[in-house]
Design a protein around this motif. Structure first.
Motif, PDB file in Angstrom:
ATOM      1  N   TYR A   1     112.885 -41.315  38.488  1.00  9.20           N
ATOM      2  CA  TYR A   1     112.457 -42.638  38.940  1.00  9.20           C
ATOM      3  C   TYR A   1     111.648 -42.448  40.215  1.00  9.20           C
ATOM      4  O   TYR A   1     112.097 -41.811  41.161  1.00  9.20           O
TER       5      TYR A   1
ATOM      6  N   GLY B   1     123.168 -52.865  41.583  1.00 11.42           N
ATOM      7  CA  GLY B   1     121.821 -53.332  41.278  1.00 11.42           C
ATOM      8  C   GLY B   1     121.771 -53.746  39.821  1.00 11.42           C
ATOM      9  O   GLY B   1     122.625 -53.341  39.008  1.00 11.42           O
ATOM     10  N   SER B   2     120.755 -54.556  39.467  1.00  9.68           N
ATOM     11  CA  SER B   2     120.683 -54.945  38.061  1.00  9.68           C
ATOM     12  C   SER B   2     120.287 -53.756  37.200  1.00  9.68           C
ATOM     13  O   SER B   2     120.583 -53.719  36.001  1.00  9.68           O
ATOM     14  N   VAL B   3     119.671 -52.738  37.805  1.00 13.32           N
ATOM     15  CA  VAL B   3     119.366 -51.539  37.015  1.00 13.32           C
ATOM     16  C   VAL B   3     120.666 -50.828  36.644  1.00 13.32           C
ATOM     17  O   VAL B   3     120.791 -50.274  35.540  1.00 13.32           O
TER      18      VAL B   3
ATOM     19  N   PHE C   1     109.227 -52.606  33.049  1.00 16.04           N
ATOM     20  CA  PHE C   1     109.975 -51.974  34.144  1.00 16.04           C
ATOM     21  C   PHE C   1     110.201 -50.494  33.851  1.00 16.04           C
ATOM     22  O   PHE C   1     110.723 -50.136  32.792  1.00 16.04           O
TER      23      PHE C   1
ATOM     24  N   TYR D   1     113.373 -48.692  32.228  1.00 13.57           N
ATOM     25  CA  TYR D   1     113.840 -48.824  30.828  1.00 13.57           C
ATOM     26  C   TYR D   1     113.771 -47.494  30.069  1.00 13.57           C
ATOM     27  O   TYR D   1     114.756 -47.095  29.440  1.00 13.57           O
TER      28      TYR D   1
ATOM     29  N   CYS E   1     111.657 -58.546  29.616  1.00 22.98           N
ATOM     30  CA  CYS E   1     111.514 -58.637  31.067  1.00 22.98           C
ATOM     31  C   CYS E   1     110.722 -59.902  31.388  1.00 22.98           C
ATOM     32  O   CYS E   1     109.521 -59.967  31.126  1.00 22.98           O
TER      33      CYS E   1
ATOM     34  N   ASN F   1     107.643 -57.079  34.815  1.00 24.05           N
ATOM     35  CA  ASN F   1     107.217 -56.126  35.837  1.00 24.05           C
ATOM     36  C   ASN F   1     106.473 -55.023  35.101  1.00 24.05           C
ATOM     37  O   ASN F   1     107.047 -54.440  34.174  1.00 24.05           O
TER      38      ASN F   1
ATOM     39  N   ASP G   1     115.915 -59.755  31.236  1.00 29.18           N
ATOM     40  CA  ASP G   1     115.901 -59.225  32.605  1.00 29.18           C
ATOM     41  C   ASP G   1     115.125 -60.219  33.474  1.00 29.18           C
ATOM     42  O   ASP G   1     113.903 -60.296  33.404  1.00 29.18           O
TER      43      ASP G   1
ATOM     44  N   ALA H   1     115.013 -60.436  36.916  1.00 30.71           N
ATOM     45  CA  ALA H   1     115.094 -59.987  38.315  1.00 30.71           C
ATOM     46  C   ALA H   1     114.280 -60.895  39.246  1.00 30.71           C
ATOM     47  O   ALA H   1     114.609 -61.030  40.424  1.00 30.71           O
ATOM     48  N   TYR H   2     113.225 -61.509  38.698  1.00 30.42           N
ATOM     49  CA  TYR H   2     112.312 -62.309  39.539  1.00 30.42           C
ATOM     50  C   TYR H   2     112.415 -63.800  39.255  1.00 30.42           C
ATOM     51  O   TYR H   2     111.515 -64.571  39.603  1.00 30.42           O
TER      52      TYR H   2
ATOM     53  N   THR I   1     119.565 -60.306  40.032  1.00 28.11           N
ATOM     54  CA  THR I   1     119.780 -59.371  41.124  1.00 28.11           C
ATOM     55  C   THR I   1     119.750 -60.064  42.479  1.00 28.11           C
ATOM     56  O   THR I   1     119.103 -61.106  42.636  1.00 28.11           O
TER      57      THR I   1
ATOM     58  N   SER J   1     118.503 -58.295  44.867  1.00 25.75           N
ATOM     59  CA  SER J   1     117.525 -57.438  45.549  1.00 25.75           C
ATOM     60  C   SER J   1     116.216 -58.128  45.905  1.00 25.75           C
ATOM     61  O   SER J   1     115.524 -57.681  46.819  1.00 25.75           O
ATOM     62  N   LYS J   2     115.841 -59.154  45.166  1.00 20.63           N
ATOM     63  CA  LYS J   2     114.477 -59.691  45.309  1.00 20.63           C
ATOM     64  C   LYS J   2     114.483 -60.983  46.115  1.00 20.63           C
ATOM     65  O   LYS J   2     114.278 -60.946  47.322  1.00 20.63           O
TER      66      LYS J   2
ATOM     67  N   ARG K   1     122.316 -52.911  46.857  1.00 21.37           N
ATOM     68  CA  ARG K   1     122.549 -52.582  45.450  1.00 21.37           C
ATOM     69  C   ARG K   1     123.602 -53.474  44.809  1.00 21.37           C
ATOM     70  O   ARG K   1     124.729 -53.045  44.542  1.00 21.37           O
TER      71      ARG K   1
HETATM   72  N1  PMP Z   1     114.584 -55.407  36.622  1.00 21.56           N
HETATM   73  C1  PMP Z   1     113.307 -55.449  36.993  1.00 21.56           C
HETATM   74  C2  PMP Z   1     112.336 -56.101  36.085  1.00 21.56           C
HETATM   75  C3  PMP Z   1     112.904 -54.912  38.216  1.00 21.56           C
HETATM   76  O1  PMP Z   1     111.617 -54.950  38.560  1.00 21.56           O
HETATM   77  C4  PMP Z   1     113.858 -54.320  39.055  1.00 21.56           C
HETATM   78  C5  PMP Z   1     113.509 -53.715  40.387  1.00 21.56           C
HETATM   79  N2  PMP Z   1     112.307 -53.138  40.533  1.00 21.56           N
HETATM   80  C6  PMP Z   1     115.168 -54.288  38.612  1.00 21.56           C
HETATM   81  C7  PMP Z   1     115.508 -54.838  37.398  1.00 21.56           C
HETATM   82  C8  PMP Z   1     116.253 -53.609  39.375  1.00 21.56           C
HETATM   83  O2  PMP Z   1     116.528 -54.170  40.566  1.00 21.56           O
HETATM   84  P1  PMP Z   1     117.910 -53.883  41.282  1.00 21.56           P
HETATM   85  O3  PMP Z   1     118.526 -52.685  40.644  1.00 21.56           O
HETATM   86  O4  PMP Z   1     117.557 -53.661  42.697  1.00 21.56           O
HETATM   87  O5  PMP Z   1     118.744 -55.108  41.054  1.00 21.56           O
END
Ligand code: PMP
Length: 358
Positions: free
Chosen positions: A20, A90-92, A116, A119, A160, A164, A191, A193-194, A221, A223-224, A232
């Motif tokens: 990554y 994190g969502s990842v 993303f 994946y 997604c 992304n 997904d 995330a945004y 998430t 995170s954003k 995380r």
């Molecule tokens: N899903 C998407 C579409 C993302 O762009 C990102 C972060 N770049 C994530 C999941 C993961 O984010 P995080 O693990 O920080 O929650």
């Protein structure tokens, strides 16, 4: 038995997995604006920071593995049963748990491409096979082709939304039509995330969609929009069997007490955090309009970044940005993703983009 130092036998499935790539390696380019990882440019709210610091006083203890308080807060905030929730690193991390819960060698995982970059990596780690369905010329998910790509080996599909790195989002009618076509025994991961950056009313909220669909899991998430990338913490909303499987595949104590406390404080500060998101969305509109004015084709972004399809000029554009003091995310031969950051950073990006076209 041979004692030759050949090292342990590692899984062949790991061969060729690309590491990554972070938006900017640690220690590099610290003096430039970082518009390469879709981070939130705002530091944590004082109240969120206070909660994190207070929780840090218990760092000698393991965190609450059941994340009881965070689950209660999430359940109330999103109006979902506690049994429909799972949290992860994190969502990842949660996405990886979903793969562990559903797939193994020989199984297939479908996703759009480009999407993303985690994946393909987490799919390969799970031992499953990636089935990539190219985006349409308009940078949209080709949901018809994705539905057609389903075989009896398909176990999971990532959707997604917004995508992304292109920022383009799928509308309600198209997504529902797709979900209706996917077999019920295939898990569809929305997904989102945004999600908080979406302003197009045609784009559905996955948490509304999942309710009568047991094969849908929604990823969100902190995170954003919530600005806690460094802590995380992400979560899934899904029906009880899927959420229960996620609890089984979780790394024990994977979400720290500091992260749980900051996430709870964030949920209690949603108006202030969403006001910041509004500012970023306004900046997104300003950046997109200015780029279009300069002659760039900018797909409609519903996320906190914009996508410039540069093809062969990708590397040169990224280098020009770096030289100007802005780190962006190049995807070799394809394009550049630029996070919407603080106005000063966006101004620098726009000036660099204008000079690049001149
Ligand atoms: N899903 C998407 C579409 C993302 O762009 C990102 C972060 N770049 C994530 C999941 C993961 O984010 P995080 O693990 O920080 O929650």
């Amino acid at each position: 038995m041979s004692r030759r130092a050949t090292g342990p036998r590692l899984r062949a499935a790991l061969d060729g997995i690309p590491a990554y790539v972070p938006g900017r390696p640690a220690g590099e380019g610290q003096e430039s604006f970082k518009l390469s990882s879709n981070e939130n440019p705002y530091p944590p709210l004082p109240g969120v920071l206070d909660s994190a610091v207070a929780a840090a006083g218990s760092l000698n203890r393991y965190p609450d593995m059941a994340a009881t308080a965070l689950f209660a807060e999430l359940a109330a905030h999103f109006d979902v049963p506690v049994e429909h929730l799972a949290v992860g690193t994190g969502s990842v991390g949660v996405a990886q748990q979903l793969l562990q819960a559903t797939t193994g060698p020989g199984d297939e995982v479908i996703y759009a491409w480009r999407s993303f970059e985690a994946y393909p990596i987490i799919t390969q780690i799970s031992g499953a096979t990636s089935v990539r369905v190219p985006l349409t010329a308009g940078e949209e998910h080709d949901l018809t082709a994705m539905a057609k790509a389903v075989t009896d080996r398909t176990r999971l599909i990532f959707v997604c939304n917004p995508n992304n790195p292109t920022g383009v989002a799928i509308g309600r009618a198209d997504l529902e039509h797709f979900l209706d076509r996917v077999p019920q025994d295939v898990l569809v991961v929305l997904d989102e995330a945004y999600r908080e950056f979406v302003r197009d009313p045609r784009v559905p909220d996955g948490i509304a969609l999942y309710r009568d669909r047991p094969n849908v899991a929604v990823l969100r998430t902190f995170s954003k929009a919530y600005g806690l990338a460094g802590l995380r913490v992400g979560f899934a909303v899904a029906h009880a069997p899927v959420a229960a499987a996620l609890r089984k595949t979780a790394v024990p104590f994977g979400v720290s007490g500091v992260a749980q406390a900051a996430a709870i404080a964030s949920l209690r500060s949603v108006p202030a955090l969403l006001a910041r998101v509004d500012t970023l969305v306004a900046e997104r509109a300003r950046v997109a309009a200015a780029l279009a004015e300069q002659g760039w084709t900018v797909p409609d972004s519903q996320a906190n970044f914009v996508w410039l399809r540069l093809g062969e000029a990708t590397g040169a554009f990224a280098a020009a940005c770096e030289a100007a003091g802005v780190t962006v995310r190049p995807f070799a031969g394809e394009g550049v993703r630029v996070t919407v950051g603080e106005p000063e950073a966006n101004d620098l990006l726009l000036a660099t983009a204008a000079a690049f076209r001149a």
